[in-house]
Design a protein around this motif. Structure first.
Motif, PDB file in Angstrom:
ATOM      1  N   GLU A 246      42.484  41.566  44.326  1.00 46.13           N
ATOM      2  CA  GLU A 246      41.209  40.994  43.885  1.00 46.13           C
ATOM      3  C   GLU A 246      40.451  40.391  45.068  1.00 46.13           C
ATOM      4  O   GLU A 246      41.049  39.905  46.036  1.00 46.13           O
ATOM      5  CB  GLU A 246      41.441  39.914  42.827  1.00 46.13           C
ATOM      6  N   LEU A 253      28.761  42.380  42.819  1.00 52.90           N
ATOM      7  CA  LEU A 253      28.139  43.270  41.836  1.00 52.90           C
ATOM      8  C   LEU A 253      27.253  44.332  42.468  1.00 52.90           C
ATOM      9  O   LEU A 253      26.802  45.253  41.778  1.00 52.90           O
ATOM     10  CB  LEU A 253      27.324  42.451  40.833  1.00 52.90           C
ATOM     11  N   TYR A 256      30.700  49.018  43.420  1.00 57.16           N
ATOM     12  CA  TYR A 256      31.503  49.380  42.260  1.00 57.16           C
ATOM     13  C   TYR A 256      32.670  48.407  42.131  1.00 57.16           C
ATOM     14  O   TYR A 256      33.346  48.081  43.110  1.00 57.16           O
ATOM     15  CB  TYR A 256      32.040  50.802  42.415  1.00 57.16           C
ATOM     16  N   ASN A 257      32.912  47.952  40.918  1.00 53.63           N
ATOM     17  CA  ASN A 257      34.045  47.080  40.644  1.00 53.63           C
ATOM     18  C   ASN A 257      34.770  47.589  39.417  1.00 53.63           C
ATOM     19  O   ASN A 257      34.170  47.769  38.363  1.00 53.63           O
ATOM     20  CB  ASN A 257      33.592  45.633  40.396  1.00 53.63           C
ATOM     21  N   GLU A 258      36.059  47.818  39.576  1.00 55.09           N
ATOM     22  CA  GLU A 258      36.857  48.204  38.424  1.00 55.09           C
ATOM     23  C   GLU A 258      37.029  46.994  37.520  1.00 55.09           C
ATOM     24  O   GLU A 258      37.422  45.920  37.982  1.00 55.09           O
ATOM     25  CB  GLU A 258      38.228  48.709  38.882  1.00 55.09           C
ATOM     26  N   TYR A 259      36.707  47.144  36.256  1.00 61.12           N
ATOM     27  CA  TYR A 259      36.770  46.017  35.330  1.00 61.12           C
ATOM     28  C   TYR A 259      38.229  45.677  35.024  1.00 61.12           C
ATOM     29  O   TYR A 259      38.991  46.515  34.534  1.00 61.12           O
ATOM     30  CB  TYR A 259      36.028  46.331  34.036  1.00 61.12           C
ATOM     31  N   THR A 260      38.633  44.465  35.358  1.00 61.26           N
ATOM     32  CA  THR A 260      40.006  44.022  35.091  1.00 61.26           C
ATOM     33  C   THR A 260      40.069  42.809  34.187  1.00 61.26           C
ATOM     34  O   THR A 260      41.130  42.464  33.695  1.00 61.26           O
ATOM     35  CB  THR A 260      40.718  43.666  36.408  1.00 61.26           C
ATOM     36  N   ASP A 261      38.937  42.124  33.979  1.00 58.06           N
ATOM     37  CA  ASP A 261      38.885  40.905  33.175  1.00 58.06           C
ATOM     38  C   ASP A 261      39.767  39.807  33.760  1.00 58.06           C
ATOM     39  O   ASP A 261      40.227  38.917  33.044  1.00 58.06           O
ATOM     40  CB  ASP A 261      39.289  41.182  31.722  1.00 58.06           C
ATOM     41  N   ARG A 264      38.420  34.815  38.414  1.00 54.16           N
ATOM     42  CA  ARG A 264      37.904  34.883  39.780  1.00 54.16           C
ATOM     43  C   ARG A 264      38.795  34.093  40.750  1.00 54.16           C
ATOM     44  O   ARG A 264      39.335  33.046  40.411  1.00 54.16           O
ATOM     45  CB  ARG A 264      36.481  34.309  39.777  1.00 54.16           C
ATOM     46  N   GLU A 504      21.488  41.146  33.875  1.00 53.27           N
ATOM     47  CA  GLU A 504      22.591  40.658  33.055  1.00 53.27           C
ATOM     48  C   GLU A 504      22.095  40.516  31.626  1.00 53.27           C
ATOM     49  O   GLU A 504      21.057  39.910  31.387  1.00 53.27           O
ATOM     50  CB  GLU A 504      23.099  39.315  33.574  1.00 53.27           C
ATOM     51  N   SER A 607      45.035  35.045  34.410  1.00 53.45           N
ATOM     52  CA  SER A 607      44.555  36.353  33.962  1.00 53.45           C
ATOM     53  C   SER A 607      45.507  37.107  33.046  1.00 53.45           C
ATOM     54  O   SER A 607      45.182  38.217  32.618  1.00 53.45           O
ATOM     55  CB  SER A 607      44.231  37.229  35.178  1.00 53.45           C
TER      56      SER A 607
END
Length: 754
Positions: A246, A253, A256-261, A264, A504, A607
């Motif tokens: 991470e 933003l 490209y960011n792979e969504y991991t939820d 931060r 957003e 997380s």
């Protein structure tokens, strides 16, 4: 839908919108250089590699007998093998050794084979790609696979320098290793990097530093995941192939960011405990371009390891048609260049080899080198933090409807009612006071007349001051919904690398909010500060992007690299503090700490990755005694009892979000979805919770947390200064041990070291 006020722009501009978007995007892609450096050495890279007479890097680990003492301090020794550029650090008091490579005692048991086994033994691992071919895949390799060699190895004061040469892929990467009194530092020298036809994506420098297998010892990896979490050493794990990777300070933003939820990363740190020794790594320079990469045992080799992954390029989506969404993924052109990229490894002996000891190291670093000052004076009682919501809007048939919740007169009533319950130490954060309420951003001033206007706010603040209660006005300048402040989204919006203005949308019924270029919102805030001062506000509560989001801006008018954005936000916080006297931010990244007086709604969660075995309050251990902080608002908790006990365990102060008596209206609003905020519904609970928290935490407001541990399943102990302990029991049955009894779902305070 919200009616944007674009204030007279001619309709003819809209006819050219698609053309402007495409041109801007391609110009940004072709000419924007976040560092101003371009590509040093690319054209002539091949001529810089003369392998004649060079010794190719050999597979395997260095010989333990080949190390020489290069540097020494009062507490540490640095030993170096000149043939591999690997090193050892010895703690003189204990004889403990930390190696920059895998433990030789277990190397024979290493199950991974081929290129990755060579990578694990390499002092440097690079990932690269042919960026000219967007269909090409990236490759990860170390020195052996690229027939690499060491160039210009030199001993220097307290360490050495060396350049790692990769002739097959035409990279040269100079590095420096330096021993200091209580840490060893590894550094990448960006200005000396050479690239050929291929593009460098990221670098892991001495990735296996301090690594250890799970067998034969207890230990864990410390992740800066949310408030902090541990990956305990285990031989058999569920889904053992999983790793953690991470970005420090959160995703960018503009790429490209792979969504991991995932939570931060707010702290540029990580660590590892193995047996009776540990280290804490602090990414001290260039952290805006760093990831934290962790590989528990079994994922990439038998060792547990964690390292800094230095980013030089990122992937992004290049759109070719906004209407169809068609496009392709490729990589940014020029590499990110930082003035320096450095990781410090602080080495801890047996008495400090736990996460509390690691937190102490980081706290001392923040005080000694980042200018964070400890709390100097406190009141007899802890503070209660009250967030008031003035108003919001909801979707109407033709126009949005205004939903009034707390006028300035009602705000005075809320404060009076709480004060009459015997709670005199409060801090007020007033949100939704701007034109059209909480969901509207842009043109914050003056205060909406429907709430009382500027005069009403002045009167309320004056009343609060008469009770010695400070008032902060909540604002988020990183978004714009209405075009006020002279904002035009095409000109002043934050653009990603493809040239697209970022938006957003939190509520499908509302128009999307536009991200504002950081250099633009810096100007707006600077022009607004005197108006805040005229209202009598004690400070601004920055909610949203400032101190939280770091996004590269490719708008050619306001171009700003990731590091630039960090500095812009620090400048804003500094100017706000100088003008108003105080500043607050929500769930802030730690680059902002020296500018803040309070961290609001600091995450107390992690997380929930399957490889994480235990969440810990690492951030809170670091912060307590430095800055005040709260967790989530008490009246929006999911699990009331457990989250109250977590607040006590973490040393946080209570916080509530409240309104006057019109709270029911907000159920239909765009942003304020909390159903229970009416102050009258919460007065009894506020009084009860505050009394419990005050009894436990008032005596230690200015004390550091010196230890934290698990006494039994569901039983946690937090220690302040060695002679003040709070034991929290999350279980349905009492905890009884050593003459102490902690009732079920409760806590006790133990004083005097008893």
């Amino acid at each position: 839908m919200t009616k944007r006020k674009w204030n007279g722009w001619l309709l003819v501009r809209l006819a050219f919108s698609a053309v402007v978007l495409v041109i801007t995007g391609w110009i940004a892609y072709l000419v924007w250089d976040p560092s101003g450096s371009g590509q040093e050495g690319t054209a002539s890279a091949a001529s810089l590699f003369d392998t004649a007479g060079q010794s190719p890097y050999k597979a395997g680990l260095p010989s333990e007998q080949g190390f020489k003492v290069f540097a020494e301090t009062n507490s540490l020794q640095l030993l170096v093998d000149e043939t591999t550029a690997h090193f050892q650090v010895v703690q003189k008091a204990t004889g403990n050794v930390w190696r920059s490579y895998p433990n030789p005692a277990n190397w024979k048991d290493e199950k991974i084979s081929g290129a990755w086994k060579n990578n694990l033994a390499s002092p440097i691992v690079v990932e690269y790609v042919n960026a000219k071919n967007y269909k090409s895949s990236s490759v990860t390799n170390g020195l052996v696979e690229n027939q690499g060699y060491l160039e210009d190895f030199k001993q220097k004061d307290n360490g050495f320098t060396v350049t790692f040469a990769f002739p097959k892929i035409q990279f040269k990467i100079p590095v420096e290793v330096t021993l200091r009194e209580d840490y060893v530092e590894t550094r990448l020298i960006d200005s000396g990097i050479v690239e050929g036809e291929l593009s460098l994506l990221n670098v892991k420098l001495y990735p296996l530093f301090g690594s250890e297998p799970s067998t034969g010892q207890e230990g864990y990896i410390l992740l800066p995941d949310g408030s902090g979490s541990l990956i305990q050493f285990q031989s058999d794990r569920t889904m053992p192939q999983l790793t953690y990777n991470e970005s420090v300070y959160g995703p960018d933003l503009s790429y490209y960011n792979e969504y991991t939820d995932r939570q931060r990363i707010a702290m540029p740190v990580y660590g590892m405990k193995s047996g009776e020794q540990a280290f804490l790594a602090i990414i001290a320079e260039g952290e805006s371009y760093a990831n934290v990469y962790a590989a528990p045992a079994g994922s990439v080799g038998i060792s547990n390891w964690v390292t800094s992954e230095w980013q030089y390029r990122k992937r992004f989506f290049q759109s070719v048609s906004k209407s169809s969404g068609e496009g392709f993924y490729t990589y940014s052109g020029d590499r990110f260049v930082s003035d320096s990229r450095a990781t410090r490894y602080y080495l801890l002996g047996p008495e400090k080899s736990n996460y509390a000891g690691m937190a102490e190291v980081y706290r001392n670093y923040l005080i000694g080198e980042k200018g964070v000052t400890p709390i100097k004076s406190v009141k007899p009682e802890i503070p209660l933090y009250v967030d008031l919501v003035g108003a919001d809007i909801e979707k109407g048939l033709f126009f949005d409807s205004y939903l009034k919740a707390t006028t300035t007169d009602e705000a005075e009533s809320v404060v009076r009612q709480i004060h009459e319950r015997g709670i005199g130490h409060m801090q007020i954060h007033y949100a939704g006071w701007q034109q059209d309420g909480y969901s509207t951003h842009g043109g914050y001033l003056p205060v909406d007349k429907r709430l009382g206007g500027n005069q009403g706010m002045k009167d309320f603040i004056a009343y609060a001051h008469s009770l010695d209660i400070p008032v902060y006005l909540t604002a988020d300048y990183t978004l714009n919904t209405n075009g006020d402040d002279g904002f035009w989204w095409r000109r002043d919006g934050l653009r990603n690398l493809a040239g697209t203005v970022l938006e957003e949308q939190l509520n499908p019924d509302q128009d999307a909010s536009t991200y504002v270029s950081p250099k633009f919102y810096r100007k707006v805030i600077a022009s607004d500060l005197d108006a805040y001062k005229a209202l009598g506000a004690d400070g601004i509560d920055y909610e949203g992007g400032i101190a939280q989001e770091v996004i590269t801006d490719f708008n050619s008018r306001y171009s700003a690299s990731r590091a630039d954005v960090v500095q812009i936000q620090r400048d804003i916080l500094q100017q706000s503090h100088e003008t108003l006297g105080s500043v607050v931010a929500s769930n802030a990244n730690f680059y902002a700490l020296d500018k803040l007086d309070h961290v609001h709604r600091l995450t107390g969660d992690y997380s929930y990755d399957v490889f994480v075995t235990e969440p810990i309050p690492f951030a809170q251990i670091v912060l307590h005694g430095l800055k005040t902080y709260t967790l989530e608002w008490s009246n929006v908790r999911d699990e009331w009892d457990d989250e109250f006990l977590r607040m006590i365990e973490f040393g946080a102060y209570p916080a509530y979000v409240l309104t006057g008596e019109q709270a029911e209206n907000l159920r239909r609003s765009y942003s304020v979805w909390y159903y229970s905020m009416n102050v009258k519904d919460w007065l009894d609970r506020i009084e009860e919770e505050y009394a419990q928290a005050n009894e436990a935490l008032a005596p230690v407001q200015d004390r550091f947390i010196t230890d934290h541990r698990t006494l039994a399943e569901g039983v946690k102990e937090t220690v302040y200064g060695g002679d003040y302990r709070i034991i929290v029991n999350y279980n349905e049955t009492a905890y009884v041990q050593d003459g102490l009894t902690v009732p079920a779902n409760n806590f006790i305070v133990v004083k005097g070291g008893a």
